[in-house]
Design a protein around this motif. Structure first.
Motif, short mmCIF file in Angstrom:
data_model
loop_
_atom_site.label_atom_id
_atom_site.label_comp_id
_atom_site.label_asym_id
_atom_site.label_seq_id
_atom_site.Cartn_x
_atom_site.Cartn_y
_atom_site.Cartn_z
N THR A 227 44.32 53.80 54.02
CA THR A 227 44.34 54.61 52.79
C THR A 227 45.36 54.08 51.80
O THR A 227 45.09 54.00 50.59
N ALA A 228 46.54 53.70 52.30
CA ALA A 228 47.60 53.22 51.40
C ALA A 228 47.16 51.96 50.66
O ALA A 228 47.33 51.84 49.44
N GLY A 229 46.59 51.00 51.39
CA GLY A 229 46.17 49.76 50.75
C GLY A 229 45.06 49.97 49.75
O GLY A 229 45.08 49.40 48.64
N LEU A 230 44.06 50.77 50.10
CA LEU A 230 42.94 51.00 49.19
C LEU A 230 43.37 51.78 47.96
O LEU A 230 42.84 51.56 46.85
N GLY A 345 35.51 53.35 55.11
CA GLY A 345 34.76 53.98 54.04
C GLY A 345 35.36 55.29 53.60
O GLY A 345 35.46 55.59 52.40
N VAL A 346 35.80 56.10 54.57
CA VAL A 346 36.45 57.37 54.23
C VAL A 346 37.76 57.10 53.49
O VAL A 346 38.10 57.77 52.51
N ALA A 347 38.50 56.09 53.95
CA ALA A 347 39.75 55.73 53.27
C ALA A 347 39.48 55.28 51.84
O ALA A 347 40.30 55.50 50.95
N GLY A 348 38.29 54.68 51.61
CA GLY A 348 37.93 54.26 50.27
C GLY A 348 37.71 55.43 49.32
O GLY A 348 37.78 55.27 48.10
#
Length: 395
Positions: A227-230, A345-348
């Motif tokens: 999540t942090a990176g995206l 995908g959810v993190a996106g």
């Protein structure tokens, strides 16, 4: 076939697919021309990431059954077509479809092929080789971002989409030609497999995998850890512009961090273990996110911390893939990793949404960085609870 040719093919494929991470260069010109706000344009990237992850499941199933080339060719066609069609954008809905869904699906089909192929050819160097292959994805934005910025200034964003569409298609097709599975039962000459604590030593079918706690601990850690990176990738250009640092330079540092993180963390995971490497990388990300915001007005520190955040992000894309191969085997790796990849995908959705909502509400990204750091801490806890499956098949 020289097995290193598959690595060249995987790198070429992922260099092209990594153009997805250069999306943020189009944000400013699109918002300026159409009057869209940051939340609206952020959804383009989120839709692409979600479609990427969901299409990966179908592509993984096809790859397991039919081999890599059909998936790679579909991916090449969709990515090239999606970029070209994006040049005709006149509405958000149209852009959501042609970039979000078509380019996203192209990424899913293309990205589904190098990891299983590399894992099968290189059981002796799995972490390093998968790291090299997926490093191409991270390096892709290092190439595409400055090129796209120059093209936008010279010929406009519409022609930039068209030029990139043609070039990316050709790079993907080169990868398609070189990606091929090894013969059944292949083992590198002189290599004898030895038991390892993080390997199950058997191929676990998808249905069995979904009944194992290890899958869900890995899924949660993958989701919260990326999540942090995206979040940072989706907002890098506008965030850099808002604090007065060069977005192109920040993009280069980020891409260098992402690419090198995938390679070196893959190599590191071969030495000290996949789970140890993941714990270290995600914990460093938890520290780097608030540090990036605090140090945002010092250009050199900003660039270095962007590289660190991208490094930790890229490491997860490499090591979660090899962890899946070690835990669940390579026979069903396309579908098994495809299901785990839904976490990405959810993190996106979560990462860009946190950033855009926080910015829209406060005019600042501050709280978004602290939220992402907290989610990374939960990811470290989750990965620490994952255990390799039993070496014996369940009954």
């Amino acid at each position: 076939m020289n097995r290193w040719l598959s690595v060249v093919g995987g790198i070429s494929m992922n260099l092209a697919l990594g153009s997805l991470y250069a999306w943020s260069v189009f944000v400013a010109p699109l918002e300026a021309e159409f009057g869209w706000d940051r939340t609206q344009t952020s959804w383009v990237f989120s839709i692409a990431i979600v479609t990427f992850a969901l299409s990966f499941i179908l592509a993984g199933r096809i790859q397991d059954a039919r081999g890599p080339r059909i998936c790679a060719a579909i991916g090449a066609t969709l990515v090239g077509l999606g970029f070209i069609l994006s040049s005709f954008t006149t509405s958000l809905i149209y852009l959501y479809v042609v970039f979000g869904f078509i380019v996203g699906a192209g990424n899913g089909f293309g990205y589904a092929t190098p990891i299983p192929v590399g894992s099968k050819w290189f059981p002796d160097k799995r972490g390093l080789v998968v790291g090299l292959m997926v490093a191409g994805y991270g390096a892709g934005s290092a190439i595409v971002t400055p090129v796209a910025l120059q093209l936008i200034d010279a010929v406009g964003w519409r022609m930039t989409f068209r030029v990139l569409g043609v070039v990316l298609f050709l790079m993907c097709m080169l990868g398609t030609f070189l990606l091929k599975n090894p013969p059944a039962g292949y083992k590198p000459e002189g290599w004898t497999p030895t038991p390892a604590p993080e390997r199950s030593e058997r191929d676990i079918p998808t249905k069995e995998m979904l009944g194992l706690p290890a899958f869900y601990f890995l899924w949660l850690a993958y989701c919260l850890g990326t999540t942090a990176g995206l979040m940072t990738i989706s907002q890098l250009v506008p965030f850099a512009n808002s604090v007065g640092v060069a977005a192109a330079v920040a993009g280069l540092f980020g891409a260098a961090g992402s690419a090198s993180g995938r390679i070196l963390s893959g190599w590191m995971s071969d030495l000290v273990g996949r789970l140890t490497t993941l714990r270290i990388m995600i914990f460093v990300s938890a520290l780097a996110m608030p540090a990036l915001y605090i140090g945002r007005e010092q250009a050199i520190l900003f660039y270095v911390l962007v590289a660190v955040v991208y490094w930790c992000f890229g490491a997860q894309l490499s090591v979660f893939a090899t962890t899946t191969a070690d835990f669940f085997g390579t026979r069903y790796l396309g579908l098994n990793y495809g299901l785990l990849f839904t976490a990405y995908g959810v993190a996106g959705i979560v990462g860009p949404l946190i950033a855009s909502r926080v910015f829209a509400a406060s005019g600042s990204y501050a709280n978004a960085f602290y939220i992402a750091a907290g989610l990374s801490v939960i990811a470290v806890i989750s990965i620490s609870m994952a255990r390799p499956p039993s070496r014996e098949a369940s009954t």
